[in-house]
Design a protein around this motif. Structure first.
Motif: not given
Length: 663
Positions: A82-89, A106-119
């Motif tokens: 739920a907290e997911g992963a993150e990469i910063a360059l 770029r980060s992403w986490h799993i919310s319920g059954k969905q994966l949400k990505e942010f940039l």
């Protein structure tokens, strides 16, 4: 472009937040990152590409998985999904003589059954929403994906580039994208599209009639191709039927012994060879039987003879000893001290006499064969000969039995060969079926050739139709502006074509020199390659020796082909001005010690302004590390915990002060 820092938070094997300072300075362009296999070196290379290009990134660990699945599986197994992963360059780029600092997260986490990505993109310390939303297009202006693949590479990619065909595609892609040739091609394509749009702006009846006639001819050619294809299908079906018929005749021919009939001479020759081998084996057995081998049938007699020889030898030895003992006993009695009493002297004399009598009785034989003194040695030699001959006889008996079985099999096969008169009809029927199938296949081949001719004719008609449509453009332009656009677009296309050819030739010439210089600098055999050429059409590499004779790349060893691939990438970087960072993963896999030293001394310090070198302890060992040290900006070690399957980044490298201990 220069990389400054990368941070990984719960990405892949990296647990928690792991950061690496990637900044370099003049004279020290290398950041050395060490790690054993499976510690996450390739994951680090994937992270750089993933944060920049997202779903278009060519990550080695993705395989055929969807982007969504890849991101899900990239979250560290010990982390909270739920907290997911993150990469910063963080990196900097010079734009219009001004340096701009970027931080891409770029980060992403799993919310319920969905994966949400942010940039999120921060430029010079300020969040930029427009760049964040349009980053996929903006990053292509900074570092196109096709160009990045030439600077972010691992050992496997280097090895694949050693293939001449793969190298040709890399050269073509690099020259067109990295050196600006593709821009010229895109301009020519855009001008063609512009002309076509103008061509559709008006019509002329006469030109339309001509186009319609050519379209009808084109359709007729298409229909004829369809008819010919159908006819060809019928011929193919006839070939299949004839093949089935031939297979049926072949089976009948085989059941009647036809295969044996064809092999009759071979079978007769084989039967004769087996018979000769059996005769030789039996002759060897007879030869053994003529020697001492039959004595094996008299084991008891031989045993008694050995016993008698032993007794006779013992008797002979005893007879020799008795005479000597009489003299010895007399001498012994004479030398007894005077202190010995008469009773003791008498007792000793009696014991010595008893001993002599016992030995004299042993020398007496009830029966003597007067065997020679070395009879026992002769009998031992006979035993060895009998053992040897018996072993050889058993081998010959086994071989002759096997040969007899093979001879029986050969006789049975010969007995199964049918009489020529009985199989004559089947032979003729089989030959007729083979001839009929050959005729049908020849007809099919001619039909294929005719079909290809029809397709070529249709292509020519299509080309004529295209030229007629181009003529319509020039004929039906109603206003001077459109005519001017078409005219000048054509001139511009011709100019761009000439400019593109000149630009390509210039870059290819520079690239030939750069690659050859790089290859000679890295090669241990400095005189092996004297010249290197790149075909401007096919983009393939041609190597030549000092006499100008071409060298087949297959003659190069695996290590030399790897050096050629590295030289290609190095040459491209030189021609492009070394303006981009190079990320090199496991580069020394197939190289010997001399070639490794050449790479460390000559390539890595000069591969660019910034070089990220990912290596195992066996690739950059203690000796190579000392050679590389003057060019190092930072060193890190990826330490993997085998119990938690996680990796941490620690400063220092193996064999350096303060380096982490890796079990």
């Amino acid at each position: 472009m220069l990389l400054h820092n990368i941070s990984l938070h719960d990405f892949g094997a990296y647990r928690g937040k792991q950061s690496l300072d990637l900044s370099v300075k003049p004279g020290r362009p290398i950041v050395l990152i060490g790690g054993l296999n499976g510690c996450g070196k390739t994951t680090l290379l994937d992270a750089i590409q993933l944060v920049l290009y997202g779903h278009r990134a060519r990550c080695s660990g993705r395989g055929n998985r969807s982007y969504d699945s890849y991101l899900r599986e990239s979250i560290n197994r010990k982390a909270n999904a739920a907290e997911g992963a993150e990469i910063a360059l963080e990196f900097s780029v010079v734009v219009d003589d001004q340096e701009r600092h970027y931080r891409v997260v770029r980060s992403w986490h799993i919310s319920g059954k969905q994966l949400k990505e942010f940039l999120n993109v921060i430029v010079d310390g300020q969040f930029d929403r427009i760049l964040s939303e349009g980053w996929a297009d903006h990053v292509e202006d900074i570092l196109p994906l096709e160009v990045a693949s030439l600077f972010f590479f691992d050992g496997e990619k280097i090895e694949s580039l050693a293939d001449p065909e793969r190298a040709a595609s890399v050269i073509e892609s690099a020259v067109h994208s990295l050196l600006g040739v593709s821009t010229v091609e895109q301009l020519r394509t855009d001008l063609v599209a512009l002309v076509r749009r103008q061509r559709l702006s008006s019509e002329d009846q006469a030109v339309l009639d001509q186009i319609r006639a050519q379209e009808a001819e084109h359709e007729a050619a298409r229909q004829e191709i369809a008819d010919r294809t159908q006819t060809l299908g019928s011929v193919r079906a006839r070939c299949d039927r004839l093949q089935v018929q031939l297979d049926k005749v072949e089976k009948a021919f085989e059941r009647a012994g036809g295969k044996l009939f064809e092999r009759q001479k071979e079978l007769e020759s084989n039967q004769k060879a087996i018979a000769e081998r059996l005769a030789a084996q039996r002759a060897s057995l007879r030869s053994l039987a003529a020697g001492p081998l039959p004595l094996l049938m008299l084991p008891q007699q031989l045993a008694r003879l050995r016993e008698q020889a032993g007794r006779e030898k013992e008797a002979d030895d005893a007879t020799r000893v008795v005479g000597v003992l009489e003299d010895r006993d007399a001498w012994l009695l004479d030398h007894l001290p005077a202190s010995v009493t008469a009773a003791a002297r008498t007792a000793l004399k009696k014991k010595l006499a008893t001993d002599r009598e016992k030995r004299e009785s042993a020398a007496e034989l009830k029966q003597s064969l007067d065997l020679p003194s070395d009879a026992l040695e002769q009998l031992s030699a006979l035993d060895e000969a009998l053992t040897r001959d018996a072993s050889r006889a058993r081998e010959l008996l086994k071989e002759s039995a096997e040969t007899t079985d093979r001879l029986d099999d050969a006789d049975r096969l010969l007995a199964g060969v049918p009489d020529k008169k009985l199989i004559k009809d089947l032979v003729e029927e089989r030959n007729e079926a083979i001839d009929a199938l050959a005729v049908a296949k020849d007809e099919f081949r001619r039909g294929e050739e005719q079909l290809e001719e029809l397709k070529s004719r249709r292509t020519r008609i299509g080309a004529d139709l295209e030229r007629a449509q181009q003529k319509r453009v020039k004929t039906l332009i109603e206003i001077e502006e459109l005519e001017r656009i078409v005219t000048f677009a054509g001139k511009a296309r011709d100019t761009l074509e000439k400019f593109g050819e000149a630009l390509l030739q210039r870059h290819i010439s520079r690239l030939e020199v750069a690659v050859l210089q790089s290859f000679k600098a890295l090669m241990r055999k400095s005189g092996l390659i004297h010249d290197l050429r790149i075909d401007t059409v096919k983009s393939n590499l041609t190597l030549a020796d000092a006499e100008g004779e071409p060298i087949d790349p297959g003659r190069l060893s695996a290590g030399e082909r790897q050096l050629l691939a590295i030289s290609l990438l190095w040459g491209l970087a030189k021609v492009a001005g070394n303006k981009l960072p190079s990320v090199i993963d496991t580069p020394l896999g197939r190289l010997d010690s001399r070639h490794r030293q050449h790479l460390v001394d000559r390539y890595f310090p000069n591969a660019g302004r910034q070089v990220l070198l990912l290596s195992t302890d066996e690739e950059i060992d203690e000796n190579l590390l000392s050679r590389l040290k003057p060019s190092l900006a930072h060193t890190y070690t990826l330490v993997h915990d085998d119990t938690s399957f996680t990796t941490t980044v620690e400063a220092g490298y193996w064999w350096t002060a303060g380096a982490p201990h890796v079990a």
